[in-house]
Write an enzyme that holds these catalytic residues in place. Structure first.
Site, PDB file in Angstrom:
ATOM      1  N   LYS A 152       0.840  -1.211   0.000  1.00  0.00           N
ATOM      2  CA  LYS A 152       0.000   0.000   0.000  1.00  0.00           C
ATOM      3  C   LYS A 152       0.870   1.254   0.000  1.00  0.00           C
ATOM      4  O   LYS A 152       0.596   2.223  -0.706  1.00  0.00           O
ATOM      5  CB  LYS A 152      -0.919   0.011   1.236  1.00  0.00           C
ATOM      6  CG  LYS A 152      -1.979  -1.071   1.229  1.00  0.00           C
ATOM      7  CD  LYS A 152      -2.740  -1.118   2.558  1.00  0.00           C
ATOM      8  CE  LYS A 152      -3.538  -2.401   2.671  1.00  0.00           C
ATOM      9  NZ  LYS A 152      -4.273  -2.544   3.926  1.00  0.00           N
ATOM     10  N   GLN A 192      -4.141  -1.136  10.162  1.00  0.00           N
ATOM     11  CA  GLN A 192      -4.009  -2.479   9.598  1.00  0.00           C
ATOM     12  C   GLN A 192      -4.495  -3.531  10.597  1.00  0.00           C
ATOM     13  O   GLN A 192      -4.152  -3.492  11.781  1.00  0.00           O
ATOM     14  CB  GLN A 192      -2.537  -2.724   9.199  1.00  0.00           C
ATOM     15  CG  GLN A 192      -2.307  -3.999   8.420  1.00  0.00           C
ATOM     16  CD  GLN A 192      -2.972  -4.000   7.033  1.00  0.00           C
ATOM     17  OE1 GLN A 192      -3.268  -2.949   6.468  1.00  0.00           O
ATOM     18  NE2 GLN A 192      -3.214  -5.172   6.497  1.00  0.00           N
ATOM     19  N   ASP A 197     -10.822   2.323   4.670  1.00  0.00           N
ATOM     20  CA  ASP A 197     -11.096   0.885   4.637  1.00  0.00           C
ATOM     21  C   ASP A 197     -12.602   0.619   4.587  1.00  0.00           C
ATOM     22  O   ASP A 197     -13.021  -0.491   4.261  1.00  0.00           O
ATOM     23  CB  ASP A 197     -10.537   0.212   5.897  1.00  0.00           C
ATOM     24  CG  ASP A 197      -9.095  -0.245   5.734  1.00  0.00           C
ATOM     25  OD1 ASP A 197      -8.771  -0.763   4.647  1.00  0.00           O
ATOM     26  OD2 ASP A 197      -8.319  -0.110   6.690  1.00  0.00           O
TER      27      ASP A 197
HETATM   28  N1  GUN Z   1      -5.964  -6.801   6.941  1.00  0.00           N
HETATM   29  C1  GUN Z   1      -6.196  -7.578   5.836  1.00  0.00           C
HETATM   30  N2  GUN Z   1      -6.810  -6.858   4.864  1.00  0.00           N
HETATM   31  C2  GUN Z   1      -6.959  -5.599   5.356  1.00  0.00           C
HETATM   32  C3  GUN Z   1      -7.522  -4.413   4.814  1.00  0.00           C
HETATM   33  O1  GUN Z   1      -8.024  -4.361   3.677  1.00  0.00           O
HETATM   34  N3  GUN Z   1      -7.482  -3.324   5.623  1.00  0.00           N
HETATM   35  C4  GUN Z   1      -6.961  -3.358   6.885  1.00  0.00           C
HETATM   36  N4  GUN Z   1      -6.982  -2.245   7.608  1.00  0.00           N
HETATM   37  N5  GUN Z   1      -6.433  -4.451   7.424  1.00  0.00           N
HETATM   38  C5  GUN Z   1      -6.437  -5.565   6.653  1.00  0.00           C
END
Ligand code: GUN
Length: 279
Positions: A50, A94, A117
């Site tokens: 990301k 995350q 998210d």
């Molecule tokens: N953990 C696994 N996928 C994601 C996601 O798309 N966003 C976040 N914040 N944590 C994750």
């Protein structure tokens, strides 16, 4: 019959091109903050991707690597600061968080307009009300991949394997919005095949390598594989790709399927958030 492979990388490039043009037209530089707590190896990889892609695209990206034993109140204070910070338009916490933390409390502390998210109750509630504001990126990625096949979703049997807040639940709601008949299966489902074999659209998001076998898939189905499982054989999806592609109509590979599309949809979410905050 051999399935058509849905190229997630190629599709993501189109979305990223559009994101790039919208940034060019904007007077502001989009700002993203990523908070990662502890050292979960999978999270490290996702966050790294990301960060890399957002910077490549000209976003400002701030990363906060916090120790596993940070106090909940200190994490809440950081999120509050980021909520106030004008140059930050999107905040990602995350997941998973360490067990000692109240995940819902932390996620819910992100301002809904900065929740790129789409995991806060406001954003998930809007999704239930068919009033989409910021929608979880992986679920959006699945929909774009399904739509790219050109099949009609309305009236089709869609089966989702997995009921997570990140993928299973939101993608079910998006498919419902498109008038699919939706079934959600999960680890307690008694006879998984009984459901999956009727799926015109099958989304595998269970986090279990090669769970979906050839005899579980309807001929001609659209199969979307959300799984990224690190096994002794390397990276494997939730679908037994080589076998299933013999019966499916369309199938996403792992890697180069849902992964790159998720990042593209996340960056798109940040631009949506920037518009919502108006700053
Ligand atoms: N953990 C696994 N996928 C994601 C996601 O798309 N966003 C976040 N914040 N944590 C994750």
């Amino acid at each position: 019959m051999t399935a058509e492979i849905i190229d997630g990388t190629k599709l993501s490039e189109k979305i990223l091109e559009d994101v790039k043009n919208r940034i060019k037209d904007s007077k502001k530089r989009p700002g993203l903050a990523i908070v990662i707590v502890g050292d979960n190896p999978a999270s490290e990889i996702y966050v790294g991707l990301k960060e890399k892609k957002s910077k490549e695209m000209g976003f400002q990206c701030e990363r906060y690597d916090l120790s596993e034993d940070i106090k909940e109140e200190d994490l809440l204070k950081l999120i509050d600061d980021l909520n106030q910070k004008q140059s930050i338009h999107g905040i990602i916490v995350q997941l998973p968080l360490p067990d000692h933390m109240n995940e819902n409390l932390i996620v819910d502390s992100v301002l809904p307009h900065k929740d790129v998210d789409g995991f806060t109750p406001v954003n998930l509630g809007n999704l239930i009300n068919d009033n989409n504001m910021i929608v979880p990126a992986t679920a959006r990625a699945c929909m774009e991949l399904i739509k790219s096949t050109g099949i009609e979703i309305k009236g089709k049997n869609a089966v989702i394997v997995g009921r997570s807040k990140i993928v299973g639940k939101p993608v079910s709601l998006l498919l419902l919005q498109e008038h699919a008949t939706v079934t959600i299966c999960h680890s307690k489902t008694e006879d998984l095949r009984e459901h999956t074999k009727n799926a015109d659209i099958l989304v595998a998001a269970a986090g279990k390598a090669k769970l979906i076998k050839k005899n579980m898939v309807k001929k001609g189905a659209v199969v979307i594989d959300v799984g990224i499982n690190r096994t002794l054989k390397g990276l494997e999806g939730d679908v037994d790709f080589e076998a299933v592609k013999e019966v499916a109509g369309y199938i996403t590979p792992v890697p180069k399927g849902v992964g790159p599309m998720t990042i593209a949809m996340l960056l798109d979410n940040i631009l949506i958030a920037m518009k919502l905050t108006g700053k």
